[in-house]
Every structure is written in C-alpha cells, then in structure tokens.
Design a protein around this motif. Sequence first.
Motif, mmCIF file in Angstrom:
data_model
loop_
_atom_site.group_PDB
_atom_site.id
_atom_site.type_symbol
_atom_site.label_atom_id
_atom_site.label_comp_id
_atom_site.label_asym_id
_atom_site.label_seq_id
_atom_site.Cartn_x
_atom_site.Cartn_y
_atom_site.Cartn_z
ATOM 1 N N UNK A 1 29.054 40.137 41.297
ATOM 2 C CA UNK A 1 30.400 40.538 40.934
ATOM 3 C C UNK A 1 30.353 41.835 40.154
ATOM 4 N N UNK A 2 31.475 42.534 40.128
ATOM 5 C CA UNK A 2 31.594 43.792 39.390
ATOM 6 C C UNK A 2 32.558 43.602 38.235
ATOM 7 N N UNK A 3 32.320 44.355 37.161
ATOM 8 C CA UNK A 3 33.223 44.307 36.021
ATOM 9 C C UNK A 3 33.098 45.611 35.240
ATOM 10 N N UNK A 4 34.044 45.834 34.343
ATOM 11 C CA UNK A 4 34.019 47.010 33.484
ATOM 12 C C UNK A 4 33.516 46.625 32.097
ATOM 13 N N UNK A 5 32.654 47.470 31.539
ATOM 14 C CA UNK A 5 32.139 47.263 30.192
ATOM 15 C C UNK A 5 32.139 48.604 29.472
ATOM 16 N N UNK A 6 31.916 48.579 28.177
ATOM 17 C CA UNK A 6 31.797 49.830 27.420
ATOM 18 C C UNK A 6 30.367 50.325 27.486
ATOM 19 N N UNK A 7 30.204 51.625 27.751
ATOM 20 C CA UNK A 7 28.861 52.207 27.762
ATOM 21 C C UNK A 7 28.425 52.472 26.322
#
Length: 254
Positions: A57-63
Amino acid sequence: MCGRYALTATPEELVELFALLKVDGFPARYNIAPTQPILIVLAGERAAPGSNLPERKAMLVRWGLTPSWVKDPRDFPLLINARAETAAQKASFKAAMRHRRILVPVSGFYEWHRPPKDSGEPAQAYWIRPRKGGVVAFAGLMETWASADGSEIDTAAILTIAANATISAIHDRMPVVIKPEDFSRWLDCRTQEPRDVADLLVSAEDDYFEAIAVSDKVNKVANLGADLQTPVTPHPRRDSRQQAVPKSTQLSLF
C-alpha cells in the motif's frame, strides 16, 4: 546523502511498478524537500488465504524521521537520511530497521558538489536520474511519533550508502536503491530481520545513474517547476588540468 528529490511519475505507473491497489492522484513534484509530505510504499496487512488483493500500500508521511521515544521533536534533529551501514545498531533507526522498512519512489534526486571553501569555486547542483528513465525505489525507514495528547505523525528517512564511481565525483554518499525483484524481501519485516536484508544495502552499479548539471534554483523550495532539471554548463574549475570533479568534502550527519 539525499536532501532533495523529484517524483514525476503518474499514479498509474506507480500502481504497476509497486503492485498497489491504487494511488490517489497527485501532481508532478520537481523539488521535494525535508519536512514535506512524501509518498512511500510499505507492506500491507496480511491478506486472507485466496485473496487477490495487492500485498502493498501507499501512504503519505513527513520526510524527517522522529523516533517513537522522542519526547519533543523540537529538541531533536531532523533525520532525513540514515547510514545503511549502521542503521540496525543506531538507537534512532534500529526499531524501524526491524519492523518498518519502506520504499520511497523517486524519479531522481539532486545533489551538490561543494568544493573546499578555500578553492574559491562555487557549489554546483546536479540532477541525478536513472540512465534508462522511469521510477527508482529508495530504501527507507518509517516511524510513527505520538504526542502526549495522542495525536500521531508518520515520518520517514532515506537510507544512504557510500557513493559509486559516478556519484563519488559529486558527493561521498548516495541513496540505497532497491530493485523490483527485491521489493518483497525488503518490505517483509515479519520474516526478514535486518541481517537477512543486509545484502541489499549496497551502492547502485556505476552506470545506473547519470548526473546532469543544473542551476542553483533547486536550492529554493519555492521553485517547483520542471525547469529545475534543465541542463546547464557546469561552473568552470580553477585548475583546468583537473580531469574530474573532486570528491565532495561535505560530511553526512549520519
């Protein structure tokens, strides 16, 4: 080291390459910087027997990874990179190396050749991309940090390794590339311990990437256009007898 990168692939391309169920639509991004949201790929929940659902799955996170044990992120350095050679032993990364390995899809990354200060030469930015084009997957680590009030933020860092012959003329570190045939093994944190995937933490082949000199506009996060990747003539070096750009003297934090 990896401090800026780009992702210009379409959601459809990412779905196909990473065997995802779906990826929400997003615009091409030419200047992704630390603290910004980044797209990552991770192993999904264990599928029921006979299920044909994708395993990832794909998701957004903080770099910028924040370990779960940190009390106040404001008092902790921003961990955008982690040294692959020592991540399994470092307090900030060892839990993620065991339990939360991820992939970071990119179209290429930016790096700066920074000559010694006493040389009088200006820094030169480079756009570094796969010679064959397409998307590349960087090895990454993920942590979820929870505040005292229960709010959570998902964070990530990119693993780096000693640069290959192509990149070492610009910088002494480069991101770790995970090949498609190794996606499943890298993401399998249930059965694959850090020592089982240590062989994947190597420099890419010397001919995998090409480095293109670009303008210093990439230094400003407000510059977001495709023109950031327009080739330029590299800054002239003072010593015309020099046949190659000297190795960077910049040190990695990790």
